[in-house]
Write an enzyme that holds these catalytic residues in place. Structure first.
Site, PDB file in Angstrom:
ATOM      1  N   SER A   1       0.842  -1.196   0.000  1.00 63.68           N
ATOM      2  CA  SER A   1       0.000   0.000   0.000  1.00 63.68           C
ATOM      3  C   SER A   1       0.876   1.244   0.000  1.00 63.68           C
ATOM      4  O   SER A   1       1.983   1.235   0.553  1.00 63.68           O
ATOM      5  CB  SER A   1      -0.858  -0.017   1.270  1.00 63.68           C
TER       6      SER A   1
ATOM      7  N   TYR B   1      -2.149  -1.438  10.840  1.00 63.25           N
ATOM      8  CA  TYR B   1      -2.371  -1.938   9.474  1.00 63.25           C
ATOM      9  C   TYR B   1      -1.191  -1.532   8.582  1.00 63.25           C
ATOM     10  O   TYR B   1      -0.586  -2.380   7.903  1.00 63.25           O
ATOM     11  CB  TYR B   1      -3.685  -1.382   8.898  1.00 63.25           C
TER      12      TYR B   1
ATOM     13  N   LYS C   1       2.022  -3.833   6.716  1.00 65.08           N
ATOM     14  CA  LYS C   1       2.412  -3.855   5.294  1.00 65.08           C
ATOM     15  C   LYS C   1       3.906  -3.610   5.147  1.00 65.08           C
ATOM     16  O   LYS C   1       4.585  -4.281   4.360  1.00 65.08           O
ATOM     17  CB  LYS C   1       1.625  -2.792   4.506  1.00 65.08           C
TER      18      LYS C   1
HETATM   19  P1  NAD Z   1     -10.839  -7.603   1.061  1.00 70.11           P
HETATM   20  O1  NAD Z   1     -11.070  -7.605   2.527  1.00 70.11           O
HETATM   21  O2  NAD Z   1     -12.006  -7.424   0.170  1.00 70.11           O
HETATM   22  O3  NAD Z   1     -10.078  -8.952   0.636  1.00 70.11           O
HETATM   23  C1  NAD Z   1      -9.225  -9.647   1.515  1.00 70.11           C
HETATM   24  C2  NAD Z   1      -9.653 -11.098   1.469  1.00 70.11           C
HETATM   25  O4  NAD Z   1      -8.799 -11.862   2.329  1.00 70.11           O
HETATM   26  C3  NAD Z   1     -11.080 -11.320   1.951  1.00 70.11           C
HETATM   27  O5  NAD Z   1     -11.761 -12.074   0.980  1.00 70.11           O
HETATM   28  C4  NAD Z   1     -10.946 -12.099   3.270  1.00 70.11           C
HETATM   29  O6  NAD Z   1     -12.014 -13.001   3.463  1.00 70.11           O
HETATM   30  C5  NAD Z   1      -9.603 -12.797   3.036  1.00 70.11           C
HETATM   31  N1  NAD Z   1      -8.854 -13.115   4.266  1.00 70.11           N
HETATM   32  C6  NAD Z   1      -8.558 -12.286   5.303  1.00 70.11           C
HETATM   33  N2  NAD Z   1      -7.824 -12.938   6.227  1.00 70.11           N
HETATM   34  C7  NAD Z   1      -7.625 -14.205   5.753  1.00 70.11           C
HETATM   35  C8  NAD Z   1      -6.946 -15.346   6.247  1.00 70.11           C
HETATM   36  N3  NAD Z   1      -6.318 -15.328   7.415  1.00 70.11           N
HETATM   37  N4  NAD Z   1      -6.955 -16.479   5.493  1.00 70.11           N
HETATM   38  C9  NAD Z   1      -7.603 -16.522   4.306  1.00 70.11           C
HETATM   39  N5  NAD Z   1      -8.264 -15.458   3.790  1.00 70.11           N
HETATM   40  C10 NAD Z   1      -8.273 -14.320   4.499  1.00 70.11           C
HETATM   41  O7  NAD Z   1      -9.721  -6.502   0.759  1.00 70.11           O
HETATM   42  P2  NAD Z   1      -9.220  -5.893  -0.624  1.00 70.11           P
HETATM   43  O8  NAD Z   1      -9.637  -4.476  -0.671  1.00 70.11           O
HETATM   44  O9  NAD Z   1      -9.548  -6.798  -1.739  1.00 70.11           O
HETATM   45  O10 NAD Z   1      -7.659  -5.895  -0.347  1.00 70.11           O
HETATM   46  C11 NAD Z   1      -6.814  -6.948  -0.778  1.00 70.11           C
HETATM   47  C12 NAD Z   1      -5.408  -6.675  -0.286  1.00 70.11           C
HETATM   48  O11 NAD Z   1      -4.967  -5.420  -0.792  1.00 70.11           O
HETATM   49  C13 NAD Z   1      -5.282  -6.592   1.233  1.00 70.11           C
HETATM   50  O12 NAD Z   1      -4.059  -7.190   1.617  1.00 70.11           O
HETATM   51  C14 NAD Z   1      -5.245  -5.102   1.495  1.00 70.11           C
HETATM   52  O13 NAD Z   1      -4.546  -4.792   2.669  1.00 70.11           O
HETATM   53  C15 NAD Z   1      -4.500  -4.605   0.265  1.00 70.11           C
HETATM   54  N6  NAD Z   1      -4.792  -3.191  -0.038  1.00 70.11           N
HETATM   55  C16 NAD Z   1      -6.082  -2.802  -0.211  1.00 70.11           C
HETATM   56  C17 NAD Z   1      -6.366  -1.467  -0.476  1.00 70.11           C
HETATM   57  C18 NAD Z   1      -7.796  -1.006  -0.649  1.00 70.11           C
HETATM   58  O14 NAD Z   1      -8.045   0.190  -0.627  1.00 70.11           O
HETATM   59  N7  NAD Z   1      -8.763  -1.875  -0.860  1.00 70.11           N
HETATM   60  C19 NAD Z   1      -5.319  -0.537  -0.561  1.00 70.11           C
HETATM   61  C20 NAD Z   1      -4.011  -0.979  -0.404  1.00 70.11           C
HETATM   62  C21 NAD Z   1      -3.749  -2.320  -0.136  1.00 70.11           C
HETATM   63  C1  UD1 Z   2      -7.080   4.745   3.742  1.00 70.29           C
HETATM   64  C2  UD1 Z   2      -6.097   4.361   4.805  1.00 70.29           C
HETATM   65  C3  UD1 Z   2      -4.901   3.685   4.148  1.00 70.29           C
HETATM   66  C4  UD1 Z   2      -5.351   2.488   3.327  1.00 70.29           C
HETATM   67  C5  UD1 Z   2      -6.389   2.953   2.311  1.00 70.29           C
HETATM   68  C6  UD1 Z   2      -6.967   1.798   1.548  1.00 70.29           C
HETATM   69  C7  UD1 Z   2      -6.426   5.927   6.650  1.00 70.29           C
HETATM   70  C8  UD1 Z   2      -5.831   7.043   7.419  1.00 70.29           C
HETATM   71  N1  UD1 Z   2      -5.727   5.532   5.572  1.00 70.29           N
HETATM   72  O1  UD1 Z   2      -6.446   5.635   2.844  1.00 70.29           O
HETATM   73  O2  UD1 Z   2      -3.992   3.261   5.147  1.00 70.29           O
HETATM   74  O3  UD1 Z   2      -4.242   1.914   2.638  1.00 70.29           O
HETATM   75  O4  UD1 Z   2      -7.468   3.620   2.997  1.00 70.29           O
HETATM   76  O5  UD1 Z   2      -7.769   1.000   2.364  1.00 70.29           O
HETATM   77  O6  UD1 Z   2      -7.480   5.410   6.986  1.00 70.29           O
HETATM   78  N2  UD1 Z   2     -12.778  10.806   3.291  1.00 70.29           N
HETATM   79  C9  UD1 Z   2     -13.807  11.628   3.687  1.00 70.29           C
HETATM   80  N3  UD1 Z   2     -14.931  11.052   4.218  1.00 70.29           N
HETATM   81  C10 UD1 Z   2     -15.069   9.701   4.355  1.00 70.29           C
HETATM   82  C11 UD1 Z   2     -14.017   8.862   3.942  1.00 70.29           C
HETATM   83  C12 UD1 Z   2     -12.877   9.455   3.427  1.00 70.29           C
HETATM   84  O7  UD1 Z   2     -13.718  12.844   3.576  1.00 70.29           O
HETATM   85  O8  UD1 Z   2     -16.118   9.238   4.862  1.00 70.29           O
HETATM   86  C13 UD1 Z   2     -11.578  11.405   2.699  1.00 70.29           C
HETATM   87  C14 UD1 Z   2     -10.299  11.138   3.469  1.00 70.29           C
HETATM   88  O9  UD1 Z   2     -10.082  12.125   4.442  1.00 70.29           O
HETATM   89  C15 UD1 Z   2      -9.264  11.162   2.324  1.00 70.29           C
HETATM   90  C16 UD1 Z   2     -10.036  10.630   1.116  1.00 70.29           C
HETATM   91  O10 UD1 Z   2     -11.411  10.823   1.428  1.00 70.29           O
HETATM   92  O11 UD1 Z   2      -8.874  12.494   2.050  1.00 70.29           O
HETATM   93  C17 UD1 Z   2      -9.788   9.155   0.852  1.00 70.29           C
HETATM   94  O12 UD1 Z   2     -10.021   8.424   2.042  1.00 70.29           O
HETATM   95  P1  UD1 Z   2      -9.998   6.814   2.095  1.00 70.29           P
HETATM   96  O13 UD1 Z   2     -10.842   6.271   0.982  1.00 70.29           O
HETATM   97  O14 UD1 Z   2     -10.332   6.403   3.468  1.00 70.29           O
HETATM   98  O15 UD1 Z   2      -8.496   6.459   1.731  1.00 70.29           O
HETATM   99  P2  UD1 Z   2      -7.128   6.958   2.417  1.00 70.29           P
HETATM  100  O16 UD1 Z   2      -7.363   7.788   3.605  1.00 70.29           O
HETATM  101  O17 UD1 Z   2      -6.283   7.545   1.336  1.00 70.29           O
END
Ligand code: NAD
Ligand code: UD1
Length: 339
Positions: free
Chosen positions: A124, A149, A153
């Site tokens: 991330s 979290y 990472k």
């Molecule tokens: P998500 O929660 O939709 O998917 C994660 C999946 O992992 C889920 O299906 C959950 O059931 C499964 N899981 C969790 N713990 C487990 C375990 N111990 N064993 C087996 N399965 C398990 O999340 P996502 O948004 O698809 O994110 C996927 C990855 O990307 C995550 O590692 C997350 O941290 C990373 N990531 C996500 C974002 C975002 O904004 N969505 C941003 C940066 C990084």
């Molecule tokens: C957040 C996490 C980051 C994670 C990422 C993906 C925090 C501080 N950071 O990033 O670690 O990798 O999600 O899961 O939580 N916002 C609003 N109102 C809302 C929600 C968000 O104004 O209800 C704003 C936030 O202040 C930000 C932007 O929208 O400026 C994006 O927010 P969000 O989608 O939560 O992502 P990040 O904060 O970038």
């Protein structure tokens, strides 16, 4: 080629499974369904006209994971599984370290035992140090994340580098995602957060559909053009395609490779709200509230390295993200249901 996707039933994993199946790969999804529904995978199969293998199990079960890798002759792993709610991670740090860090250790042990040495990891942009200097290239310094979290990472990135240094036949891609959003353009699969969403896009969609009354905009006094936070929103399908390109690029090329996956453009919260209103035709009522602790003013990627090395870049716009998020939300007002 056989790819095992840990966490492949989740938001990003299900879209990546679809892209891989369409590209002709065999897909094994290994997920404990702690934050996902089996329905996402049924829909992936329907959309692609192909079948995948689903194993409901936990990545911390090393023996089960090793068996899955050998039984299905897996060539490479894409590791999505983990917990991802930033706020919850500050309340339950041990659960986050156990699942994310402990789970990754278990995965690496199982892969070692099964002789599988190609791994793509979901990192991330949260690992970068806070900076006024945008965009962020992969060479930008990493920081001291403000929550467990984010720390998990960064720790995993270190562990994977140490592993590859000790066992140089490993090929590892570390993908630093910026802000994934949107859905497949069929509206059949998308993001289905449990409870009240933390992230901006699912929150906005749920306001637009009437599940939530209004959006709270966290702060309007940031040093940004309109005072609200600026982020790099990346369409989940562009992100999914990036995984395929990264897995192909590292195959048979030992080393650790780090790539930013972002669009390379920053948009403010109010830009995002206006774009959503424009494409959906719905009003998104909002009010400005205090800043959210731990938030950055701005964060966007320099995605040049991925373009050069992988011939990958985002093809979809902010409006595409909003239109697809809205199609998913309006066709599935209650998400998948947790069956
Ligand atoms: P998500 O929660 O939709 O998917 C994660 C999946 O992992 C889920 O299906 C959950 O059931 C499964 N899981 C969790 N713990 C487990 C375990 N111990 N064993 C087996 N399965 C398990 O999340 P996502 O948004 O698809 O994110 C996927 C990855 O990307 C995550 O590692 C997350 O941290 C990373 N990531 C996500 C974002 C975002 O904004 N969505 C941003 C940066 C990084
Ligand atoms: C957040 C996490 C980051 C994670 C990422 C993906 C925090 C501080 N950071 O990033 O670690 O990798 O999600 O899961 O939580 N916002 C609003 N109102 C809302 C929600 C968000 O104004 O209800 C704003 C936030 O202040 C930000 C932007 O929208 O400026 C994006 O927010 P969000 O989608 O939560 O992502 P990040 O904060 O970038």
């Amino acid at each position: 080629m056989v790819m095992l996707l840990t966490g492949g039933a989740g938001y990003i994993g299900s879209h990546t499974a679809l892209v891989l199946l369409e590209a002709g790969y065999e897909v094994v999804v290994y997920d404990n369904l702690s934050n996902a529904s089996r329905e996402s995978l049924r829909r992936v199969e329907r959309l692609t006209g192909r079948t995948l293998t689903f194993i409901e199990a936990d990545i911390r079960d090393t023996a089960r994971l090793q068996k899955a890798l050998t039984d299905h002759a897996v060539d490479a792993v894409i590791h999505f599984a983990g917990l991802k709610a930033v706020g919850e991670s500050t309340e339950k740090p041990l659960a986050y370290y156990e699942n994310n860090v402990g789970g990754t250790l278990s995965l690496c042990e199982a892969m070692t035992a099964a002789g599988v040495h190609t791994l793509v990891f979901s990192s991330s942009a949260t690992v970068y140090a806070a900076s006024d200097d945008m965009p962020l290239a992969e060479t930008a310094p990493t920081g001291r994340p403000t929550n467990p979290y984010g720390s998990s990472k960064l720790m995993i990135e270190w562990i994977l580098r140490d592993l590859q240094a000790a066992q140089p036949d490993w090929s590892i891609a570390i993908l630093r995602y910026f802000n994934p959003a949107g859905a497949h353009d069929s509206g059949e699969i998308g993001e289905d957060p449990n409870g009240i969403p933390n992230n901006l896009l699912p929150y906005v969609s749920q306001v637009a559909i009437g599940r939530l009354p209004q959006l709270s905009v966290y702060g309007s006094d940031y040093p940004t053009p309109d005072g609200t936070g600026v982020r790099d929103y990346i369409h989940v399908m562009d992100l999914a395609e990036g995984h395929l390109k990264a897995a192909d690029a590292i195959w048979g090329q030992p080393g650790v490779y780090t790539w930013n996956l972002g669009a390379g453009t920053g948009h403010s919260v109010l830009d995002a709200v206006r774009a959503f209103e424009r494409v959906s035709g719905r009003e998104v009522p909002y009010r400005i509230v205090d800043r959210r602790p731990g938030d950055l003013a701005q964060c966007w990627a320099n995605p040049q390295k991925a373009e050069t090395d992988l011939n990958w870049r985002c093809r979809r716009s902010l409006d595409d993200i909003m239109a697809d998020a809205w199609r998913w939300q309006s066709q599935n007002p209650e998400g998948y249901g947790r069956d």
